[in-house]
Design an enzyme around this catalytic site. Sequence first.
Site, PDB file in Angstrom:
ATOM      1  N   SER A  71      -1.158  -9.715   4.173  1.00  0.00           N
ATOM      2  CA  SER A  71      -1.494  -9.685   5.593  1.00  0.00           C
ATOM      3  C   SER A  71      -2.335 -10.893   5.996  1.00  0.00           C
ATOM      4  O   SER A  71      -3.059 -11.471   5.185  1.00  0.00           O
ATOM      5  CB  SER A  71      -2.259  -8.414   5.929  1.00  0.00           C
ATOM      6  OG  SER A  71      -1.483  -7.279   5.647  1.00  0.00           O
TER       7      SER A  71
HETATM    8  N1  SAH Z   1      -2.209  -4.532   2.120  1.00  0.00           N
HETATM    9  C1  SAH Z   1      -1.481  -5.738   1.830  1.00  0.00           C
HETATM   10  C2  SAH Z   1      -0.278  -5.919   2.713  1.00  0.00           C
HETATM   11  C3  SAH Z   1       0.860  -5.225   2.155  1.00  0.00           C
HETATM   12  S1  SAH Z   1       2.382  -5.422   3.050  1.00  0.00           S
HETATM   13  C4  SAH Z   1      -2.406  -6.940   1.967  1.00  0.00           C
HETATM   14  O1  SAH Z   1      -3.585  -6.793   1.905  1.00  0.00           O
HETATM   15  O2  SAH Z   1      -1.940  -8.056   2.090  1.00  0.00           O
HETATM   16  C5  SAH Z   1       2.838  -3.733   3.182  1.00  0.00           C
HETATM   17  C6  SAH Z   1       3.069  -2.978   1.885  1.00  0.00           C
HETATM   18  O3  SAH Z   1       3.487  -1.675   2.244  1.00  0.00           O
HETATM   19  C7  SAH Z   1       4.177  -3.555   1.003  1.00  0.00           C
HETATM   20  O4  SAH Z   1       3.675  -3.825  -0.276  1.00  0.00           O
HETATM   21  C8  SAH Z   1       5.226  -2.440   0.973  1.00  0.00           C
HETATM   22  O5  SAH Z   1       5.895  -2.335  -0.261  1.00  0.00           O
HETATM   23  C9  SAH Z   1       4.385  -1.209   1.266  1.00  0.00           C
HETATM   24  N2  SAH Z   1       5.142  -0.080   1.803  1.00  0.00           N
HETATM   25  C10 SAH Z   1       6.160  -0.089   2.700  1.00  0.00           C
HETATM   26  N3  SAH Z   1       6.594   1.159   2.931  1.00  0.00           N
HETATM   27  C11 SAH Z   1       5.828   1.992   2.157  1.00  0.00           C
HETATM   28  C12 SAH Z   1       5.800   3.395   1.952  1.00  0.00           C
HETATM   29  N4  SAH Z   1       6.631   4.237   2.585  1.00  0.00           N
HETATM   30  N5  SAH Z   1       4.884   3.889   1.094  1.00  0.00           N
HETATM   31  C13 SAH Z   1       4.020   3.083   0.437  1.00  0.00           C
HETATM   32  N6  SAH Z   1       3.993   1.748   0.585  1.00  0.00           N
HETATM   33  C14 SAH Z   1       4.893   1.205   1.433  1.00  0.00           C
END
Ligand code: SAH
Length: 221
Positions: A71
């Site tokens: 993010s």
């Molecule tokens: N928190 C991270 C950003 C992650 S992007 C940061 O600090 O940069 C969003 C994440 O959500 C991805 O890794 C994706 O695999 C996860 N994701 C998407 N759908 C999901 C679900 N239904 N359950 C759990 N994780 C999920």
Amino acid sequence: MTAERGNQGIGMTSARTRDRLVRRLMEHGIRSQDVLTQIRNVPRHLFVDEALASRAYEDTALPIGHGQTISQPYIVARMTEALLDGFEGEKVLEIGTGCGYQTAVLAPLVKKIYSVERIPELLRKTRQRLRDLGIYNVQFRPGDGWQGWNKYGPYDGIIVAAAAPEIPEKLLEQLAPGGRLIIPIGPPRAQDLVQVTRRDDHYEQVSLGPVSFVPLVKESS
Ligand code: SAH
């Protein structure tokens, strides 16, 4: 070579580069000293591929593999600030661990984080990364964020890093009275960052503005 990666002295990770990012976030309205300190301290270049490390302190999302992104620092700061504003409690549920950057920013500011990620390979690397950084107050689980994590609930805060078309019912259920949920809601390119506070007999919802996240995948679809 590898020893260089953690080195504060090299240009891309220098104090000056990090200070520039912190200044930018302040200019964009981030006020919490705790949050700004964390943005300065967390080595974001260790959360992305070496090839992208030189861009780690730009205020932008970057790819982390598996079609996912780390993010944007401003968004991480904004969500953390919103979650912790008036926060009383101990336990936070995080959905969408990804590379663990948001987790690392939040970890020293709360007692315990429970974090759920659907891609096990991503989670394996993230577990190791946070351990290497000396962060131990996080419990991880591969699983579907739509279900929350009932076992340790209710949570004083819930933070979701992927966008859903509507607020998952299970997350509302697992929010403690007085607790707060931060989640992007809406279709791609038209998402709204929403803050929900659980009151005794209702949920209070306010909008924090437009955002752009990867989708919160529904396992059945
Ligand atoms: N928190 C991270 C950003 C992650 S992007 C940061 O600090 O940069 C969003 C994440 O959500 C991805 O890794 C994706 O695999 C996860 N994701 C998407 N759908 C999901 C679900 N239904 N359950 C759990 N994780 C999920």
